[in-house]
Design an enzyme around this catalytic site. Sequence first.
Site, short mmCIF file in Angstrom:
data_model
loop_
_atom_site.label_atom_id
_atom_site.label_comp_id
_atom_site.label_asym_id
_atom_site.label_seq_id
_atom_site.Cartn_x
_atom_site.Cartn_y
_atom_site.Cartn_z
N ARG A 264 0.81 -1.22 0.00
CA ARG A 264 0.00 0.00 0.00
C ARG A 264 0.84 1.26 0.00
O ARG A 264 0.60 2.18 -0.79
CB ARG A 264 -0.94 0.01 1.21
CG ARG A 264 -2.10 -0.93 1.03
CD ARG A 264 -3.07 -0.77 2.14
NE ARG A 264 -2.36 -0.67 3.43
CZ ARG A 264 -2.97 -0.41 4.57
NH1 ARG A 264 -4.26 -0.18 4.59
NH2 ARG A 264 -2.29 -0.37 5.68
N THR A 265 1.81 1.33 0.88
CA THR A 265 2.60 2.56 0.97
C THR A 265 3.39 2.78 -0.31
O THR A 265 3.50 3.89 -0.82
CB THR A 265 3.54 2.50 2.19
OG1 THR A 265 2.76 2.22 3.35
CG2 THR A 265 4.26 3.82 2.39
N LYS B 146 24.42 -10.80 0.18
CA LYS B 146 25.65 -11.20 -0.52
C LYS B 146 26.86 -10.47 0.04
O LYS B 146 27.97 -10.67 -0.44
CB LYS B 146 25.52 -10.89 -2.02
CG LYS B 146 24.65 -11.88 -2.77
CD LYS B 146 24.51 -11.45 -4.23
CE LYS B 146 23.31 -12.10 -4.88
NZ LYS B 146 22.80 -11.30 -5.99
N ARG C 10 11.84 2.63 2.70
CA ARG C 10 11.19 1.82 3.73
C ARG C 10 12.18 0.74 4.15
O ARG C 10 12.78 0.09 3.28
CB ARG C 10 9.91 1.20 3.15
CG ARG C 10 9.37 -0.04 3.86
CD ARG C 10 8.73 0.21 5.20
NE ARG C 10 7.54 1.03 5.14
CZ ARG C 10 6.29 0.56 5.21
NH1 ARG C 10 6.07 -0.73 5.31
NH2 ARG C 10 5.27 1.39 5.18
N HIS D 265 6.93 6.94 10.79
CA HIS D 265 6.26 6.76 9.51
C HIS D 265 5.55 8.09 9.24
O HIS D 265 4.34 8.20 9.38
CB HIS D 265 5.28 5.59 9.61
CG HIS D 265 4.74 5.12 8.29
ND1 HIS D 265 5.01 5.75 7.10
CD2 HIS D 265 3.95 4.06 7.98
CE1 HIS D 265 4.39 5.11 6.12
NE2 HIS D 265 3.75 4.08 6.63
#
Lengths: 433, 332
Positions: free
Chosen positions: B62-63, B90, B112, B140
Amino acid sequence: MPELLIRGGHVLSGGAEKRADVLVSGDAVRAVAKSIDPPAGAKVLEADGAVVAPGLVDLHTHLRQPGAEVAETVETGARAAALGGFTAVVAMPNTEPAIDDASVARDVLALGEKAACQVAVAGAITLGRRGERLAPLGELAALGITLFTDDGAGVQDGSLMRQALEYASDLKVVLAQHCEDASLAAGGHMHEGAWSSRLGIAGLSRLSEEVMLGRDIALVRALGTPMHFLHLSSAGSLALVRRAKKEGLPVTAEVTPHHLFLTDAEVASYDPVYKVNPPLREEGDVEALRRGLAEGVIDAVATDHAPHPPERKERPFDEAPFGMLGLETALAVCWTALEGRLSLGELLAAFSARPARIARLDGPAGGRQGGEVAAGAPANLVVFDPSASYLVDPGRLASRSRNTPYAGRQLKGRVRHTIYEGEPVVIEGEAQR
Amino acid sequence: MRVAGPPARDHLLSVADLGREGIDEVMRLADSFKEVSARPIPKVPALRGKTVATLFFEASTRTRLSFETAARRLSADVMSFSASTSSLEKGESLRDTIETIDAMGVDAMVVRHRSSGVPAQVTAWTSAVVLNAGDGQHEHPTQALLDCYTIREALSERGGGEPSSDLSGLRIGIVGDIRFSRVARSNVLAFSLLGAEVTLVAPRTLLPSSLEGWPAQATPELDSVLEELDVVYLLRIQTERAGQVLLPDLDEYHSRFGLTRERAARLKPDALIMHPGPMIRGVEIAPEAAELPASLVTRQVRNGVLVRSAVLFRLLAGPGRPAVPTGEDPVA
């Protein structure tokens, strides 16, 4: 090796201070006198405005060899130590493999033979530092190892710790604990408090340190065996040690320069260079530790020099490893933090004579570290200018790593020269080998 | 939650970077994008030629969609960094990853990450504007902005007149897992900056260890404050964490802190019910309560695009940008 004349300094030794020149011949101090003419061919080191004192001894150094040579080696770590004024370090056993048997210990000691300072080794208490079975303490003690620790972790199992203390007492060696109850510490990355709550980073409570420290003090009380406590960080821990010493229990304790200088507020930058275990705590803890050192409740300053290469530190805070560099800045950091709280002589005792005694490096077998600046004494010396100030430049560090929390900070006090076994390994702040 | 230091004007890492004025400006910009979104082609050329990269190191459909839609409505190019942490696994450091993307030439990075503080760390390794799209348990900010916008819109519709960002006199209860919630940290700051009185409602095990410096009070009893609340903001209980050690079980949580039908009936008649989603019905909210007309949950999602457009516009349109986005270029 040519003779060496250290000229114009203040000799700080055995609690006294006097203006004197120091003549070094071979690996020993030959004369300490008000004015000595340089013998023919002697090398002269100027020490005006500086203090000449016994070389520093670090009880807590991570040299990373074997296993993590990308972070540090015995050679580079010892060079960093010499630049910090140390003439002896105790290498912690949390290498890969751990220093839990004679062959690994012999390898590290052999590397130390060629280093710019004396490299002593601490052995692991348990095999692989896993906290399950005792390491062969006797076999390691036979190599001259006198200090044992699972540093990086505490010995969680109380019964095993009791057995370790009992077994160690027969061997006349000292066990040192990294006090951290793993269940209380689980998942934490910084000091638990107002900052961790705001920053959304899982906290490491003071409780994890104090619970294990409390348990171990009870063990010492019951068994009468000596014990050393590594890198204490909280005001509560200090109170526990203060009480234990008042009871006359055979405990000693160390504090790191960073716990005397920095607080958890630094973590607001989310820079993992400030991630260290035990974590940076609050003003009140810093103040208690400073007072504890000034009052002698804390015996020694130890660096917990913990190199990590940039690629391991340039990660999210909760993925980065714990640890920061300390050797090259230790004395200046403490002098900057504590000038006016205790004399330079008292501070130097916490950096030299007392840690040498704890690690048993003060006797003939241990290199006679932390003694006096006197004729006949081994020439392990530091020349420290307490009024010079300098800016810490990570690019100039001798360590293979760069994770110093003091980058760009102005510190007061500077190591000018370091003499190890009669050899000037540092001259005017420059490593000679 | 940033509490010290000057606001970082060039990034959006924390609600504190905006301050009250900044939040109000974003609200007013979002109003104008609401008008744009009603057009047949809901696009303006404001960020034509700019590139917005979304770097989602943690999955969030959604974000991410919300940010990408917002960027496209401003005619920005969108670069979507494939969000797996495989390159890190890695052995590539976070710094290398960011510098690689920076080298591709981006104007903004929307980040994010499951670790707190990563957006702040990223600012050191790129010249792009950095927007925090949710970092660990830290903040947020755009969620808080859309929540403020949603409250503001609802109050304006109810009372008539111009919408106002002034929330003074409003009592907002944030209920649930405050401890691990980045939404809570941003919302506490945003609501209090706009003048609302914030009460945290949670068992002590779900509160942060310290509330020093938080502009909020706390209570473990939802029933004691329920009738005074103008907004009930419910947080998702993270069952994997809270359900195991911090709470006896979820049924007990529901009985003490859930918005049951009975509790919903005791709310002020015009109280608003909000939730950042995803919602677990039967835990933090009873199924019937989620369908009440007072629930703004779906509206919160819609407003996300408007607020994110406003934030991108504010940070990227440059110093000469007009006060509100204009432009009728329908093909942009």
